[in-house]
Design a protein around this motif. Structure first.
Motif, PDB file in Angstrom:
ATOM      1  N   ALA A  72      -3.372  -1.660  -4.795  1.00  0.00           N
ATOM      2  CA  ALA A  72      -2.126  -1.473  -5.535  1.00  0.00           C
ATOM      3  C   ALA A  72      -1.373  -0.242  -5.034  1.00  0.00           C
ATOM      4  O   ALA A  72      -0.156  -0.261  -4.920  1.00  0.00           O
ATOM      5  N   ARG A  73      -2.107   0.816  -4.730  1.00  0.00           N
ATOM      6  CA  ARG A  73      -1.466   2.074  -4.325  1.00  0.00           C
ATOM      7  C   ARG A  73      -2.298   2.756  -3.246  1.00  0.00           C
ATOM      8  O   ARG A  73      -3.515   2.807  -3.358  1.00  0.00           O
ATOM      9  N   SER A  74      -1.643   3.298  -2.250  1.00  0.00           N
ATOM     10  CA  SER A  74      -2.367   4.022  -1.209  1.00  0.00           C
ATOM     11  C   SER A  74      -2.558   5.496  -1.567  1.00  0.00           C
ATOM     12  O   SER A  74      -3.310   6.192  -0.905  1.00  0.00           O
ATOM     13  N   ASP A  75      -1.889   5.955  -2.623  1.00  0.00           N
ATOM     14  CA  ASP A  75      -1.998   7.363  -3.010  1.00  0.00           C
ATOM     15  C   ASP A  75      -3.050   7.603  -4.089  1.00  0.00           C
ATOM     16  O   ASP A  75      -3.166   8.710  -4.598  1.00  0.00           O
ATOM     17  N   GLU A  76      -3.829   6.574  -4.444  1.00  0.00           N
ATOM     18  CA  GLU A  76      -4.914   6.724  -5.411  1.00  0.00           C
ATOM     19  C   GLU A  76      -6.220   6.292  -4.777  1.00  0.00           C
ATOM     20  O   GLU A  76      -6.266   5.327  -4.032  1.00  0.00           O
ATOM     21  N   ALA A  77      -7.282   7.021  -5.082  1.00  0.00           N
ATOM     22  CA  ALA A  77      -8.599   6.689  -4.555  1.00  0.00           C
ATOM     23  C   ALA A  77      -9.051   5.322  -5.059  1.00  0.00           C
ATOM     24  O   ALA A  77      -8.606   4.855  -6.112  1.00  0.00           O
ATOM     25  N   PRO A  97     -10.998   7.413  -0.168  1.00  0.00           N
ATOM     26  CA  PRO A  97     -10.208   8.529  -0.702  1.00  0.00           C
ATOM     27  C   PRO A  97      -8.707   8.260  -0.672  1.00  0.00           C
ATOM     28  O   PRO A  97      -8.210   7.552   0.204  1.00  0.00           O
ATOM     29  N   ALA A  98      -8.013   8.832  -1.621  1.00  0.00           N
ATOM     30  CA  ALA A  98      -6.550   8.711  -1.669  1.00  0.00           C
ATOM     31  C   ALA A  98      -5.953   9.268  -0.382  1.00  0.00           C
ATOM     32  O   ALA A  98      -6.436  10.251   0.156  1.00  0.00           O
ATOM     33  N   GLY A  99      -4.952   8.594   0.121  1.00  0.00           N
ATOM     34  CA  GLY A  99      -4.291   9.033   1.331  1.00  0.00           C
ATOM     35  C   GLY A  99      -4.973   8.593   2.612  1.00  0.00           C
ATOM     36  O   GLY A  99      -4.396   8.660   3.679  1.00  0.00           O
ATOM     37  N   GLU A 100      -6.231   8.150   2.526  1.00  0.00           N
ATOM     38  CA  GLU A 100      -6.975   7.703   3.702  1.00  0.00           C
ATOM     39  C   GLU A 100      -7.270   6.213   3.631  1.00  0.00           C
ATOM     40  O   GLU A 100      -8.056   5.695   4.410  1.00  0.00           O
ATOM     41  N   ILE A 101      -6.663   5.530   2.695  1.00  0.00           N
ATOM     42  CA  ILE A 101      -6.973   4.125   2.464  1.00  0.00           C
ATOM     43  C   ILE A 101      -6.287   3.251   3.503  1.00  0.00           C
ATOM     44  O   ILE A 101      -5.095   3.369   3.746  1.00  0.00           O
ATOM     45  N   ALA A 102      -7.061   2.403   4.107  1.00  0.00           N
ATOM     46  CA  ALA A 102      -6.552   1.460   5.102  1.00  0.00           C
ATOM     47  C   ALA A 102      -6.474   0.077   4.481  1.00  0.00           C
ATOM     48  O   ALA A 102      -6.842  -0.125   3.321  1.00  0.00           O
ATOM     49  N   ALA A 103      -6.037  -0.879   5.255  1.00  0.00           N
ATOM     50  CA  ALA A 103      -5.927  -2.261   4.779  1.00  0.00           C
ATOM     51  C   ALA A 103      -7.257  -2.992   4.846  1.00  0.00           C
ATOM     52  O   ALA A 103      -7.360  -4.127   4.411  1.00  0.00           O
TER      53      ALA A 103
END
Length: 88
Positions: A19-24, A43-49
Motif C-alpha cells: 500500500a505504501r513504500s514509506d511504511e515498514a 524497512p520503510a524506504g527500502e521496500i521493493a516490488a
C-alpha cells in the motif's frame, strides 16, 4: 503477495503489492500448520516490488517439501498466498 513461480524448489521470489513504500512491512513464511518458519522485515524506504526467500528457516536450515503460506503485513493490512516447496 504472490510467488513468481509455484511450486518452488531452492528459493522463492514474491511479488509484493504494498500500500505504501514509506511504511515498514513484514513478510512472514508459515508452514502448513501455521507455524512461523521465517520472518522477513521490509524497512520503510527500502521496500521493493519483490522479496526473496531462500527456502530456509530462521536458523538457515532448508525447509522440507510441503505447503507453505506467505503473509504480507503493512499498516494493519494483511494479504497472503499459498505455495508449495518441492525438493529435487
Amino acid at each position: 503477495v504472490s510467488p513468481r513461480s509455484n511450486p518452488v524448489t531452492t528459493s522463492a521470489s514474491f511479488r509484493l503489492g504494498l500500500a505504501r513504500s514509506d511504511e515498514a512491512a513484514v513478510l512472514s513464511l508459515l508452514d502448513a500448520a501455521g507455524r512461523l518458519v521465517r520472518r522477513i522485515a521490509l524497512p520503510a524506504g527500502e521496500i521493493a516490488a519483490s522479496a526473496f526467500w531462500p527456502c530456509e528457516d530462521a536458523e538457515g536450515r532448508p525447509v522440507p517439501a510441503g505447503v507453505y503460506f506467505a503473509v504480507l503485513e503493512q499498516a494493519g493490512i494483511r494479504a497472503g498466498c499459498r505455495f508449495v516447496v518441492i525438493r529435487p
